[in-house]
Design an enzyme around this catalytic site. Structure first.
Site, PDB file in Angstrom:
ATOM      1  N   GLU A 155       4.411  -1.923 -14.459  1.00 16.53           N
ATOM      2  CA  GLU A 155       5.450  -2.654 -13.721  1.00 16.53           C
ATOM      3  C   GLU A 155       4.818  -3.942 -13.213  1.00 16.53           C
ATOM      4  OE1 GLU A 155       7.195  -0.550 -10.364  1.00 16.53           O
ATOM      5  OE2 GLU A 155       7.513  -2.469  -9.357  1.00 16.53           O
ATOM      6  N   ARG A 168       6.035 -11.121  -7.973  1.00 11.71           N
ATOM      7  CA  ARG A 168       5.474 -11.670  -6.737  1.00 11.71           C
ATOM      8  C   ARG A 168       4.611 -12.901  -6.973  1.00 11.71           C
ATOM      9  NH1 ARG A 168       2.999  -6.479  -3.649  1.00 11.71           N
ATOM     10  NH2 ARG A 168       4.574  -5.000  -4.345  1.00 11.71           N
ATOM     11  N   LYS A 170      13.707   4.693  -6.824  1.00 12.70           N
ATOM     12  CA  LYS A 170      12.339   4.598  -6.313  1.00 12.70           C
ATOM     13  C   LYS A 170      12.408   4.932  -4.829  1.00 12.70           C
ATOM     14  CE  LYS A 170       9.953   0.332  -5.156  1.00 12.70           C
ATOM     15  NZ  LYS A 170       9.045  -0.712  -5.640  1.00 12.70           N
TER      16      LYS A 170
HETATM   17  O1  LIG Z   1       7.603  -5.050  -4.632  1.00 18.28           O
HETATM   18  C1  LIG Z   1       8.015  -4.113  -5.288  1.00 18.28           C
HETATM   19  O2  LIG Z   1       9.062  -4.117  -5.937  1.00 18.28           O
HETATM   20  C2  LIG Z   1       7.217  -2.939  -5.364  1.00 18.28           C
HETATM   21  O3  LIG Z   1       7.196  -2.370  -6.413  1.00 18.28           O
HETATM   22  C3  LIG Z   1       6.444  -2.494  -4.205  1.00 18.28           C
HETATM   23  C4  LIG Z   1       5.235  -1.701  -4.650  1.00 18.28           C
HETATM   24  O4  LIG Z   1       5.632  -0.601  -5.363  1.00 18.28           O
HETATM   25  C5  LIG Z   1       4.403  -1.291  -3.494  1.00 18.28           C
HETATM   26  O5  LIG Z   1       4.101  -2.417  -2.727  1.00 18.28           O
HETATM   27  C6  LIG Z   1       3.168  -0.610  -3.916  1.00 18.28           C
HETATM   28  O6  LIG Z   1       2.487  -0.197  -2.771  1.00 18.28           O
HETATM   29  P1  LIG Z   1       0.948   0.179  -2.777  1.00 18.28           P
HETATM   30  O7  LIG Z   1       0.656   0.938  -4.020  1.00 18.28           O
HETATM   31  O8  LIG Z   1       0.757   0.985  -1.545  1.00 18.28           O
HETATM   32  O9  LIG Z   1       0.213  -1.129  -2.738  1.00 18.28           O
END
Ligand SMILES: O=C(O)C(=O)C[C@H](O)[C@H](O)COP(=O)(O)O
Length: 207
Positions: free
Chosen positions: A38, A42, A126
């Site tokens: 994925e 960003r 999700k």
């Molecule tokens: O921005 C999005 O659409 C996302 O997909 C968010 C991410 O899934 C999480 O930020 C992952 O979080 P961590 O694995 O704890 O760093």
């Protein structure tokens, strides 16, 4: 289409600054046994990175993450990606996601949001940010009243807790940045990413 993710219980969530890193990143993940990714919107060059993966890594199941607006949906569709992931749902975003042919995994954080997403036509959602909103206990608790909705937790998932999620009947995958962090990608540390991928797949095999 809903079987798309059945072969990959682990979805690395990545932020790619340099599109020239995209193919090497996918190859490292694939050497570690992971065939899905994925790529979040960003970074400024995210769409270019996604285009590189689509062109050079045909076996990779390719998702676009951090889809926030109808325009993000259109930009993602243009890349030929396979699935879309959002951190949450708004009325405008929901309408755009309902209009796409791609597999959509909308972000939810509560039972009511999961139910709203289901009503809108999404039975795979999700859970975000999973660790902060209740983690595996939340997903376990909603199974009895909502067995038809299944979850991909992201946010705070690590190799140490991923099987708490994957052992639940209503979890189809886990996602997270720990496998291929932005720092590891920028350092081009492909060996570390391959090892993280392998460790995650080895762990998933024991769930
Ligand atoms: O921005 C999005 O659409 C996302 O997909 C968010 C991410 O899934 C999480 O930020 C992952 O979080 P961590 O694995 O704890 O760093």
């Amino acid at each position: 289409m809903s079987d798309l993710l059945s072969k990959s219980p682990v979805i690395p969530v990545v932020a790619i600054d340099n599109p020239a890193h995209a193919v090497a990143l996918c190859e490292a993940l694939q050497r570690g046994g992971i065939n899905a990714i994925e790529v979040t919107l960003r970074t400024e060059k995210a769409i270019e990175a996604i285009t590189e993966i689509k062109k050079h890594c045909p076996k990779m199941i390719l998702g676009v993450g951090t889809v926030l607006t109808p325009d993000d949906v259109l930009r993602s569709e243009d890349t030929g990606s396979d699935f879309l992931v959002s951190p949450g749902l708004s009325p405008k975003l929901q309408a755009a996601l309902q209009a796409t042919e791609l597999l959509v995994l909308p972000g939810t954080a509560t039972p009511s949001e999961a139910l709203s997403a289901y009503e809108a036509g999404f039975d795979k959602v999700k859970l975000f940010p999973a660790g902060a909103v209740g983690g595996a206990n939340l997903i376990k608790s909603v199974y009895a009243p909502m067995p038809n909705i299944s979850f991909m937790p992201t946010g705070g998932v690590r190799v140490s807790n991923m099987n708490d999620y994957l052992s639940l009947p209503n979890v189809y995958a886990v996602g997270g940045t720990w496998i291929a962090s932005q720092a590891l990608i920028n350092a081009q540390d492909w060996d570390a990413i391959e090892k993280n991928a392998k460790d995650a797949m080895d762990m998933a095999a024991t769930a």
